[in-house]
Design an enzyme around this catalytic site. Structure first.
Site, mmCIF file in Angstrom:
data_model
loop_
_atom_site.group_PDB
_atom_site.id
_atom_site.type_symbol
_atom_site.label_atom_id
_atom_site.label_comp_id
_atom_site.label_asym_id
_atom_site.label_seq_id
_atom_site.Cartn_x
_atom_site.Cartn_y
_atom_site.Cartn_z
ATOM 1 N N THR A 193 0.218 2.425 -8.245
ATOM 2 C CA THR A 193 -0.222 3.728 -8.728
ATOM 3 C C THR A 193 0.835 4.330 -9.644
ATOM 4 O O THR A 193 0.526 4.853 -10.716
ATOM 5 C CB THR A 193 -0.490 4.667 -7.542
ATOM 6 O OG1 THR A 193 -1.216 3.960 -6.554
ATOM 7 C CG2 THR A 193 -1.260 5.875 -7.978
ATOM 8 N N ARG A 247 -8.070 0.978 -4.985
ATOM 9 C CA ARG A 247 -7.041 0.126 -4.382
ATOM 10 C C ARG A 247 -7.308 -1.340 -4.720
ATOM 11 O O ARG A 247 -8.395 -1.864 -4.481
ATOM 12 C CB ARG A 247 -7.071 0.300 -2.872
ATOM 13 C CG ARG A 247 -6.567 -0.868 -2.075
ATOM 14 C CD ARG A 247 -5.115 -0.683 -1.663
ATOM 15 N NE ARG A 247 -4.626 -1.850 -0.941
ATOM 16 C CZ ARG A 247 -3.520 -2.495 -1.265
ATOM 17 N NH1 ARG A 247 -2.805 -2.104 -2.303
ATOM 18 N NH2 ARG A 247 -3.116 -3.527 -0.574
ATOM 19 N N GLU A 267 0.793 -1.234 0.000
ATOM 20 C CA GLU A 267 0.000 0.000 0.000
ATOM 21 C C GLU A 267 0.821 1.277 0.000
ATOM 22 O O GLU A 267 0.397 2.285 0.564
ATOM 23 C CB GLU A 267 -0.938 0.017 1.217
ATOM 24 C CG GLU A 267 -2.237 -0.720 0.970
ATOM 25 C CD GLU A 267 -3.203 -0.514 2.115
ATOM 26 O OE1 GLU A 267 -4.007 0.420 2.031
ATOM 27 O OE2 GLU A 267 -3.143 -1.289 3.072
ATOM 28 N N GLN A 323 3.034 -6.836 0.144
ATOM 29 C CA GLN A 323 2.837 -7.441 1.461
ATOM 30 C C GLN A 323 3.975 -8.414 1.756
ATOM 31 O O GLN A 323 4.565 -8.983 0.849
ATOM 32 C CB GLN A 323 1.499 -8.197 1.515
ATOM 33 C CG GLN A 323 0.301 -7.324 1.748
ATOM 34 C CD GLN A 323 -0.108 -6.599 0.491
ATOM 35 O OE1 GLN A 323 0.194 -7.054 -0.603
ATOM 36 N NE2 GLN A 323 -0.770 -5.473 0.648
ATOM 37 N N ASP A 383 6.015 -4.627 -11.636
ATOM 38 C CA ASP A 383 5.314 -4.264 -10.403
ATOM 39 C C ASP A 383 5.107 -5.538 -9.589
ATOM 40 O O ASP A 383 4.891 -6.608 -10.143
ATOM 41 C CB ASP A 383 3.955 -3.634 -10.759
ATOM 42 C CG ASP A 383 3.220 -3.147 -9.528
ATOM 43 O OD1 ASP A 383 3.874 -2.916 -8.497
ATOM 44 O OD2 ASP A 383 1.985 -2.996 -9.601
#
Lengths: 502, 356
Positions: free
Chosen positions: B49, B183, B44, B209, B205
């Site tokens: 993005t 998200r 996150e 986590q 990408d």
């Protein structure tokens, strides 16, 4: 699922009713598929011309064992994951981007649910739970298991067996009574209804199978007499064949019946101990989905909804099949075989619907208990065995649970899935408290499916692999009519491969 | 005859020429490996993005290939909103916050929809959007949302999505901003290939986590540059993975591990201090020194706090010759990201040129 979809599925399952082994190993894809592809054939002509197609670097290959899919299957993640073929290809694809652990997790949690053995009886304290487990026991015993069926019937109602073909309803009531007694549970009226259904289906099945496979039966049963449950290699079909013979004495081998009778008589004194036999035959049953084998078993998965959603269909085909049983002779006409396979599905569905299937956990224990049961027909210490069985079942549940936990959930594992922290803690707590339930992974599976749907599935959908599969599905719908003609070959060859397997 | 020979000659020269070009091309393609850019960072922090942004600067074909269809974005917007609402509602007891009977009914409709996510579509969302909006604006939810002591996980884009809920309640076409804000947990490794002025690029990408990180090793080979993203805004929050580890510490440790890793000895690092917009807002409410104990400057000064965090990252670098560029970014700001990316691109091409 569309009608068309179902048709396709039925057709493939028709084409290979007699080759349970030939149709094995969907999941053990690569090597076996490669081997097979040399001898055997693709789903239809056009595909066979393009045996090796590279899409996104993925080699897609179809064999006759693959389950057909429609565009709908591809466009709905749930259906896609439930179809072994599309799932296999999806795993191949996601492996490229290293997200296959999620799909594998999904698959293994699904298998976990299928393999899970519901533990019945004393240990469960609360009434409703007891009822539930009884349902599962009785339903699975009555509908699925070759040996437990006679076990319940033999002591009291051997005469009704003789008439079973004509009077299946009478038999059902007998069954119910016996179930009640056997399970020490007299207030499970609700369960009776369930049993009713299951038994109905079961009998239908028997009738059909008997007619279709009388010849095979003789052989198979003779082979299986020594060890009633060594069906490890013979799946569903044979299993059912045994059943048929047991129940419909008038039709076939009396030898089988007597063997089973002895088995069941031995174990029946200890009344709640349907376990040993049930368990044993559970092994046989669990073979089917585990090896992901016969086309019927695959359709089972796919037809779940259908079987469940149309309870009315249970009664109508029953009448038909009873007639069929009386009229149709040994030649296995394709129509009746389709009926039977269809009902097999219903049957299994029903039995699994009250509670998730009771199935044994790993292959090793299957073989183990296969032996054990054969021993069981001699010694008398049933109570001990029974306790052992329960311990065994708990152990195996725990084992398969821990297997998944270690493989996908432990924070340092190779294939750890991207699970929410809370869900992880929940599962861990349950395992720590030894509360291994069939639904332990339910939430996580759902969550992971969301994760897949939101991320890798989207990429999958825009891949060339996916476009290619869409073409395949389209083509399949078009060439649907071709299948019967190409059926001939698969039948012959799959028999051959069956021999190779044996 | 003359004609013939001339023709023949023409053909041969043409043929030779084309052969020569072919050869050059082949050589070029063998020497010019794509520039591989790897996005790393904890969960996150905004890797995807930035990924989306970089893709959006490319040509139409690339954009089309790597941009999901609208209905996918829409579904995830609904999903984000529902998840946020249910999180806020469920955490309410922990803040000793109660709802009225009427509010509870509204909550129930939302939770019902949340329990059947598979069926979630525009009609269902429309039917509950008023309830969500009401709840979001209720003083109870607002007090939970604004509580400085946040004990739950919430997407940073929640406020944006909630403020646009009227637009989402009717059939709508997602904007680029919606797409950037939504998200979605990345799983696995996502690669995108594109060309900038004939130079092939490969952008990678990954999921951030902890449980995704061991997949990273699969894409560590031949990395031209690592784009390490950290969310500067996360100095006060804890990891979603275990609800305990500080996100800041986790990110810092991750950076230490990566920047000193043998895999990337030769690869320059670009360090993105992302979400500066949120950071600027947050330092007004939550003092940095409360969470980063060794900070003793002015809590409310953006300059001081951001420099402090930057230095924290830089001191982890063991190799003093290591090239690490840093940028303070807001990944949502297309223009700023484009400027940053162009400068990265430029320096990378310079590096490549040097090597050649």
């Amino acid at each position: 699922m569309t009608k068309k979809d179902n048709n396709i599925k039925l057709k493939t399952s028709n084409s290979l009713p007699s080759s349970p082994n030939g149709a094995t190993k969907i999941k053990k894809s690569n090597s076996s598929n490669l081997k097979k592809s040399s001898t055997s054939e693709r789903l239809n002509g056009k595909l066979s011309n393009n045996s090796n197609i590279y899409n996104d670097d993925i080699q897609i290959e179809f064999t006759k064992d693959d389950v057909p899919f429609s565009k709908q299957t591809l466009n709905n993640l749930g259906l896609l994951l439930n179809n072994p073929t599309t799932r296999r290809i999806f795993i191949q694809f996601s492996e490229k981007e290293h997200s296959h652990n999620h799909v594998l997790f999904w698959q293994e949690t699904k298998e976990y649910k299928e393999k899970f053995i519901e533990i019945n009886q004393e240990q469960l304290s609360t009434q409703p739970e007891q009822q539930q487990t009884t349902t599962s026991t009785s339903s699975s015993t009555s509908s699925l298991q070759p040996s437990s069926q006679p076990q319940q019937q033999q002591p009291s109602s051997s005469s009704s067996q003789q008439n079973s073909t004509q009077q299946s309803i009478a038999l059902i009531t007998d069954n119910n009574n016996n179930n009640n007694n056997n399970n020490n549970n007299n207030n499970n009226n609700n369960n009776n209804n369930n049993n009713n259904n299951n038994n109905n289906n079961y009998n239908n099945n028997n009738n059909n199978n008997n007619n279709n496979n009388n010849n095979n039966n003789n052989n198979n049963n003779n082979n299986n007499n020594n060890n009633n449950n060594n069906n490890n290699n013979n799946n569903n079909n044979n299993n059912n064949n045994n059943n048929n013979n047991n129940i419909n004495n008038n039709n076939n081998n009396t030898t089988t019946t007597t063997t089973t009778t002895t088995t069941s008589n031995k174990s029946s004194p200890a009344m709640p101990s349907i376990t040993p036999n049930t368990l044993a035959s559970d092994h046989a049953m669990s073979e089917t989905p585990q090896h992901g084998s016969s086309p019927t078993s695959m359709t089972v998965e796919l037809k779940n909804q259908k079987g469940d959603s149309s309870p009315g269909s249970n009664s109508t085909p029953r009448v038909k099949s009873i007639n069929g049983a009386n009229n149709i002779n040994d030649d296995a006409s394709s129509s009746s075989s389709s009926l039977s396979s269809k009902k097999e599905n219903n049957n299994i569905n029903n039995s699994s619907s009250p509670i998730q299937n009771r199935k044994i956990t790993n292959r090793r224990s299957q073989f183990l208990s296969g032996n054990r049961v054969s021993r069981e027909s001699t010694p008398d210490d049933n109570t001990d065995d029974e306790e052992n069985e329960i311990a065994m079942m708990q152990k195996s549940n725990l084992k398969s649970c821990l297997y998944i936990f270690d493989k996908y959930l432990t924070p340092s594992s190779e294939l750890e899935v991207n699970l929410d922290f809370k869900t992880f803690i929940e599962i861990k707590k349950k395992i720590d408290q030894n509360q291994i339930t069939v639904n332990i992974f339910e939430k996580s599976q759902k969550e992971i499916q969301e994760v897949i749907a939101n991320d890798s599935y989207f990429r999958y959908k825009s891949s060339t692999t996916f476009k290619y599969l869409l073409n395949c599905a389209e083509q399949f719908e078009k060439d649907n009519s071709l299948i019967p003609t190409s059926d001939e070959k698969p039948k012959l060859k799959s028999r051959k491969s069956k021999f190779f397997c044996m | 005859m003359k004609m013939c020979t001339r023709n023949k000659k023409d053909i041969t020269t043409e043929y030779l020429n084309s052969k020569k070009i072919d050869k050059e091309l082949r050589q070029e393609s063998s020497t010019l490996q794509p520039l591989k850019l790897l996005l790393l960072g904890s969960g996150e922090c905004g890797k995807s993005t930035i990924f989306k942004q970089i893709i959006s600067f490319q040509d139409e074909a690339t954009k089309k290939e790597y941009t999901p269809p609208a209905e996918y974005v829409i579904k995830n917007i609904f999903l984000n909103i529902l998840t946020a609402t249910s999180t806020l509602v469920r955490v309410a007891p922990n803040y000793n916050i109660e709802f009225t009977e009427e509010e509870n009914q509204k909550i129930q409709t939302v939770l019902n929809a949340f329990s059947e996510l598979e069926n979630l579509d525009q009609t269902i969302f429309t039917s509950i959007s008023d309830n969500i909006k009401y709840l979001w604006n209720s003083k109870q939810i607002q007090s939970i949302y604004n509580d400085p002591n946040r004990i739950y996980q919430l997407n940073d884009s929640t406020e944006y999505l909630m403020s646009n809920i009227d637009r989402y309640s009717k059939p709508f076409k997602p904007t680029q901003n919606d797409y950037l804000r939504v998200r979605v947990k990345t799983t696995g490794i996502v690669e995108a290939d594109f060309k900038i002025e004939a130079v092939p690029f490969k952008l990678v990408d990954v999921g951030g986590q902890k449980n995704q990180r061991r997949k990273w090793i699969h894409c560590f080979q031949d990395i031209t540059s690592v784009l390490f993203v950290t969310s500067i805004n996360d100095y006060d929050t804890v990891l979603e993975e275990d609800n305990a580890t500080s996100r800041f510490t986790d990110s810092l440790e991750l950076f230490r591990e990566m920047v000193n890793s043998n895999w990337f000895v030769k690869s320059p690092f670009v360090l993105f201090f992302n979400k500066v917009d949120l950071f600027k807002e947050k330092i007004k409410r939550i003092p940095v020194s409360q969470h980063l104990k060794d900070f003793n400057g002015n809590d409310h000064s953006y300059e001081e706090t951001s420099q402090f965090i930057k230095n924290k990252f830089h001191t982890t670098i063991k190799n003093s010759n290591k090239i690490v560029y840093h940028h303070f970014t807001c990944a949502l700001d297309s223009h700023a990201i484009e400027v940053v990316f162009n400068s990265i691109q430029h320096s990378l091409l310079m590096n490549v040129a040097e090597v050649l």
